[in-house]
Structure formats: structure tokens, C-alpha cells
Design a protein around this motif. Sequence first.
Motif, PDB file in Angstrom:
ATOM      1  N   GLN A  38     -23.637  27.623  42.470  1.00 10.74           N
ATOM      2  CA  GLN A  38     -22.520  28.354  41.880  1.00 10.74           C
ATOM      3  C   GLN A  38     -21.319  27.422  41.825  1.00 10.74           C
ATOM      4  O   GLN A  38     -21.005  26.757  42.815  1.00 10.74           O
ATOM      5  N   ALA A  39     -20.648  27.363  40.677  1.00 14.09           N
ATOM      6  CA  ALA A  39     -19.412  26.590  40.554  1.00 14.09           C
ATOM      7  C   ALA A  39     -18.231  27.545  40.528  1.00 14.09           C
ATOM      8  O   ALA A  39     -18.260  28.561  39.831  1.00 14.09           O
ATOM      9  N   ASN A  40     -17.179  27.220  41.282  1.00 18.08           N
ATOM     10  CA  ASN A  40     -15.983  28.049  41.400  1.00 18.08           C
ATOM     11  C   ASN A  40     -14.799  27.252  40.869  1.00 18.08           C
ATOM     12  O   ASN A  40     -14.419  26.243  41.462  1.00 18.08           O
ATOM     13  N   MET A  41     -14.204  27.672  39.759  1.00 18.16           N
ATOM     14  CA  MET A  41     -13.112  26.912  39.149  1.00 18.16           C
ATOM     15  C   MET A  41     -12.023  27.853  38.653  1.00 18.16           C
ATOM     16  O   MET A  41     -12.253  29.052  38.458  1.00 18.16           O
ATOM     17  N   VAL A  42     -10.827  27.280  38.420  1.00 16.93           N
ATOM     18  CA  VAL A  42      -9.704  28.025  37.865  1.00 16.93           C
ATOM     19  C   VAL A  42      -9.080  27.177  36.772  1.00 16.93           C
ATOM     20  O   VAL A  42      -9.055  25.941  36.865  1.00 16.93           O
ATOM     21  N   SER A  43      -8.599  27.835  35.717  1.00 17.17           N
ATOM     22  CA  SER A  43      -7.920  27.098  34.651  1.00 17.17           C
ATOM     23  C   SER A  43      -6.785  27.939  34.090  1.00 17.17           C
ATOM     24  O   SER A  43      -6.759  29.169  34.247  1.00 17.17           O
ATOM     25  N   SER A  44      -5.841  27.263  33.428  1.00 10.65           N
ATOM     26  CA  SER A  44      -4.791  27.970  32.701  1.00 10.65           C
ATOM     27  C   SER A  44      -5.389  28.549  31.419  1.00 10.65           C
ATOM     28  O   SER A  44      -6.518  28.232  31.037  1.00 10.65           O
ATOM     29  N   ALA A  45      -4.628  29.386  30.733  1.00 12.02           N
ATOM     30  CA  ALA A  45      -5.108  29.969  29.488  1.00 12.02           C
ATOM     31  C   ALA A  45      -5.362  28.910  28.426  1.00 12.02           C
ATOM     32  O   ALA A  45      -6.178  29.118  27.520  1.00 12.02           O
ATOM     33  N   ARG A 183     -27.963  27.953  49.103  1.00 12.62           N
ATOM     34  CA  ARG A 183     -26.819  28.619  48.446  1.00 12.62           C
ATOM     35  C   ARG A 183     -25.663  27.627  48.410  1.00 12.62           C
ATOM     36  O   ARG A 183     -24.944  27.447  49.385  1.00 12.62           O
ATOM     37  N   ILE A 184     -25.487  26.982  47.253  1.00 11.86           N
ATOM     38  CA  ILE A 184     -24.524  25.891  47.121  1.00 11.86           C
ATOM     39  C   ILE A 184     -23.317  26.377  46.325  1.00 11.86           C
ATOM     40  O   ILE A 184     -23.451  26.804  45.175  1.00 11.86           O
ATOM     41  N   ASP A 185     -22.154  26.300  46.942  1.00  5.31           N
ATOM     42  CA  ASP A 185     -20.900  26.710  46.308  1.00  5.31           C
ATOM     43  C   ASP A 185     -20.126  25.453  45.929  1.00  5.31           C
ATOM     44  O   ASP A 185     -19.512  24.810  46.780  1.00  5.31           O
ATOM     45  N   CYS A 186     -20.155  25.089  44.653  1.00  3.62           N
ATOM     46  CA  CYS A 186     -19.493  23.867  44.177  1.00  3.62           C
ATOM     47  C   CYS A 186     -18.048  24.188  43.803  1.00  3.62           C
ATOM     48  O   CYS A 186     -17.801  25.018  42.931  1.00  3.62           O
ATOM     49  N   GLU A 187     -17.096  23.513  44.453  1.00  2.00           N
ATOM     50  CA  GLU A 187     -15.680  23.763  44.214  1.00  2.00           C
ATOM     51  C   GLU A 187     -15.020  22.648  43.380  1.00  2.00           C
ATOM     52  O   GLU A 187     -13.801  22.563  43.353  1.00  2.00           O
ATOM     53  N   GLY A 188     -15.816  21.850  42.706  1.00  3.51           N
ATOM     54  CA  GLY A 188     -15.269  20.817  41.839  1.00  3.51           C
ATOM     55  C   GLY A 188     -14.950  19.542  42.577  1.00  3.51           C
ATOM     56  O   GLY A 188     -15.517  19.283  43.631  1.00  3.51           O
ATOM     57  N   GLY A 189     -14.057  18.747  42.035  1.00  7.41           N
ATOM     58  CA  GLY A 189     -13.234  18.949  40.862  1.00  7.41           C
ATOM     59  C   GLY A 189     -13.914  18.708  39.532  1.00  7.41           C
ATOM     60  O   GLY A 189     -15.146  18.695  39.425  1.00  7.41           O
ATOM     61  N   PRO A 190     -13.068  18.457  38.506  1.00 10.02           N
ATOM     62  CA  PRO A 190     -13.567  18.348  37.145  1.00 10.02           C
ATOM     63  C   PRO A 190     -14.637  17.275  36.947  1.00 10.02           C
ATOM     64  O   PRO A 190     -15.601  17.498  36.203  1.00 10.02           O
TER      65      PRO A 190
END
Length: 253
Positions: A38-45, A183-190
Motif C-alpha cells: 500500500q502506498a500512502n501519499m498526499v498532494s495539492s489539488a 503488509r507493506i505500507d510505503c510512505e514514499g517519497g516521490p
Amino acid sequence: MGIVYALWPTDGEPTAVTDADLERLYDYPPELTEPWVQANMVSSADGAAAVDGRSAGLSHPADKRVFALGRDLADVVLVGAGTAQAERYAGIKPRELRTSRRQARGLSPLPPIAVVTNRCSLSPQSPLLTDTMVPPIVLTCAAAPAERRDGLADAGADVVVVGEDSVDLPSAVRALGDRGLYRIDCEGGPRLLGAMVAADLVDQLCLTVSPLLAGAGAERIVSGPAMTGPPRSLRLASVLTADGFLMLRYRRA
């Protein structure tokens, strides 16, 4: 904290989301026998992955709730060395909700953090080594200086060589699976996420879209060399919202 509402799937009007709802939506597939990422990311609009070099400027309490849940349900957290440094990572700490979630699923008390670094650039004095209850895993390659590998091992890290000149990500994921960390939680980065996408290793993308326009200049949530082959198909699995933030969950089609 704004109330989180489910926009989809629902039976009609948006409904308030409880912790139990979030656990049901974001839990990993049951009885895994191989790694699932699972990759967990956030971005602006407008697509920026950071403000002033950090993702915190794009976040919201509801997003942080989902981010913490990703760690609570994971066997291991995967992150690139640059992101770990920029975001000031330390070891994951226990808290009441995290402990109860992990106990209910038969998981270890806390997940280790696995750091991807081609040159073993992580310092032995990093909080990942000095402020942690679980030794980190360092995923590196044969070309990394031997003295750096040895220094991290001496500081308590589990140093794993996967690749010759750079980290081979499919081998890295298999190495985590060999340790029972499915169960792998990928937090990045880009850059790490871009490489994970290129290697077709992402099974689920959890993307928070912040109602901000960050303008040009910031990285997107993926960067690095252009991907070869066709785009990876995803299906929309859920949509949550809070105070104008959208929390989207996509799964491999």
C-alpha cells in the motif's frame, strides 16, 4: 478535527466514518502469503507532493488519522532515505489505539521502518536508530560503501543487500516477505514511489488531495525516470472527505 464523511461507497447520503469503518476500509487482504504493498501519499489539488520541502503543509487531521492507520495495520513501513531525513523520521511509537488494533490482528507490537538507500546514507545517529523500540531495516546495494553498511549494522540496523549498483525493489519486497513482513505500507517519497510504480509493485494507493494550489516547482507524488510500458490500471475503492480534503483509495484493477 473535521468529521470524516464517506462519499463512496454509501447507500445514499454521505455518512460519518468511525474508527471501525476506517479499519474495515483500509485493512489489508486477509491471510496474505506474499507481500502486498500500500502506498500512502498526499498532494495539492494541482499535484504538488510537498510545501517548502515537506508534506506536512498539505496535511489535515483526518489525513493524519488515515496515515496513522496505515502504520497501525502494517507489518513494516517502507520509506526512502531522503524522505526519512526530510520528514524527520524516528521509530514508530506505541499508543493505545495502535496497540489494540495490532493485538486484535495478531501483529507484532510495533512495525519496523525499512529504509531504501542506495549508498547507505542513513546516519548511525539518526533517530531511526537512536529513538526507536524496533531496529530499522536498511535496504541497500552492494555498491554502498562497506564501512557505512558495517556502521549501520553495528548501530543495530538489519542491513539487507538487494541489488548491485542500486536497490532492486522487487528483491527488496521479497526480502521483506522472507521476514514474514507481508503488509507493506510505503510512505514514499516521490522517487521511491515512482520506482515502485515502474516495477509494478503497488497494490493500493491511498491518496489525500489537499484543497490547495501550490504552484509550479514542487515534485509530483512520483518522480524519477519515465515508466516504460502502459499505465497501471486502478479501480476506485473508496472516497472520504473532511473540510474539503479528499481521501481516495485505489486498488490494482
